[in-house]
Scaffold this active site. Sequence first.
Site, PDB file in Angstrom:
ATOM      1  N   HIS A   1      -7.725  -5.548   0.260  1.00 43.44           N
ATOM      2  CA  HIS A   1      -6.497  -4.769   0.430  1.00 43.44           C
ATOM      3  C   HIS A   1      -5.738  -5.256   1.660  1.00 43.44           C
ATOM      4  CE1 HIS A   1      -3.953  -1.345  -0.378  1.00 43.44           C
ATOM      5  NE2 HIS A   1      -4.095  -0.889   0.849  1.00 43.44           N
TER       6      HIS A   1
ATOM      7  N   GLU B   1      -9.504  -5.118  -3.853  1.00 46.81           N
ATOM      8  CA  GLU B   1      -8.863  -4.143  -2.956  1.00 46.81           C
ATOM      9  C   GLU B   1      -9.879  -3.376  -2.102  1.00 46.81           C
ATOM     10  OE1 GLU B   1      -5.623  -3.726  -2.576  1.00 46.81           O
ATOM     11  OE2 GLU B   1      -4.609  -4.357  -4.404  1.00 46.81           O
TER      12      GLU B   1
ATOM     13  N   SER C   1       0.844  -1.192   0.000  1.00 41.14           N
ATOM     14  CA  SER C   1       0.000   0.000   0.000  1.00 41.14           C
ATOM     15  C   SER C   1       0.886   1.251   0.000  1.00 41.14           C
ATOM     16  CB  SER C   1      -0.974  -0.031   1.178  1.00 41.14           C
ATOM     17  OG  SER C   1      -1.985   0.940   1.037  1.00 41.14           O
TER      18      SER C   1
END
Length: 473
Positions: A389, A319, A196
Amino acid sequence: MSFADADDPIIQTRDGPVVGRVAGEVAVFRGLRYAAPPVGPLRWRPPQRPRPWTQPRPALAFGLKAVQPPSDADPGVGEEAMGEDCLTLNLWAPRAGGGWPVMVWIHGGGFVSGSGSAGLYDGARLARRGVVVVTVNYRLGRLGFFDHTALAAERADGEPAGAYGLMDMIAALEWVRDSIGAFGGDPGRVTLFGQSAGGAAVARLMIAPAARGLFHRAVIQSGLGRERCAPLEGPGEAGVAPIRARGADWAVRAGLPPDVSAETLRAVAPERLLTPGFSFYGGDGFIQDGRLVREDVMSAFAAGRQAPIPLIIGSNGAEFAGQDPDAYPPWRALQARVAPGAVSSWGGDGAALLGDWVFGEPARALARLHARTGAPTFLYRFDAAGGRHGAERGFVFDNLEPEAPEGHQALAERLADAWARFAAVGDPRGGGLADWPDLREAPDALLHVTDDGARAAPVPFASRLDRLEALHR
């Protein structure tokens, strides 16, 4: 280097001796200081070398995590207290042997939360595979990504500014270069990996001249790629406010006078800097200062100006699953560019479209561009465990919960093996992942990770990604 003869080994680092602890097959060192406390006059300054010491210091407890808002239950945050004196790292090394490859982890959290001390990132299981694992804490939010005209007025010519969190990562890599040999690590085989915001940081460090040569392989996990950067001052791209203007806006909204001094800014309580909130997707952390970062990632990769090193890059298939796309600035920007009804190509799932826009399409584009440099390039899509995610982190570290399905445990072992193998030789292939395509030879193939395992496959939903890529031409 061997820790076999001592349960509490004393190691001489660049700055002074430290005492760790041997636990089974692994030696562990926590809270190692890699830079001076960035407090008082060092707030919003590039990280400085710590003052050296001569007496052994215990490295048994994690350091403070960076100042951040309350946790949203993300397992990547950690339970330690927070504070400005946060520039520490943690290290896990095999108990015996030496010359091990090194893996340096940059945690995610939108440049506003997270820590290298989270149990999710415990490096012991990776270290048992014959690597030295390092996790890094760095400045977050406005303490890590900020500028103001009052700060600029007192700054020396040529001093880098704004992206202090990235500067911290470079300082940690310099510590690794200088000290890792004492822990059995090979300073010539350093892999930088992150997820990320941490993945986005890895991409930026691949194009940062100051980081060149400090790492030799890279892994970008859901690391964006097409986000727009904000300059420190002056006109930027349309709709991208410069960083100093953002700093001035924060000061006004925080009730500070328009002519606030640098001294007053540095005396503001750190918790006060948390509100109004720091906006990751709004661009507060993506700074193009002209020195540390001189251009956006996609442009640099397109021109071949990134470090020509082996790369693993990928994204997760869901995600933003279960989240409202309207909560994210990229969704509003996307809606202004796609034809009405475009979401129907994604089965009416706006979150799926947003995931491809922010993570999936940029990952494939960066992978293709990087393969053109001739460097080994490996693309993946992670759809196991729901593919949300961050879902891959526990697999990469082989740190799944004990109640995880047996198939997931086996998959975690394979992926952790692959990441460690990549750190060792620059190629993740071998064992059960021998067929992972290299994009130099297979330009639209990847490793597809599902609950049923991991196997080579054509890029899923390639036509959807093509449609998004065309919007950037």
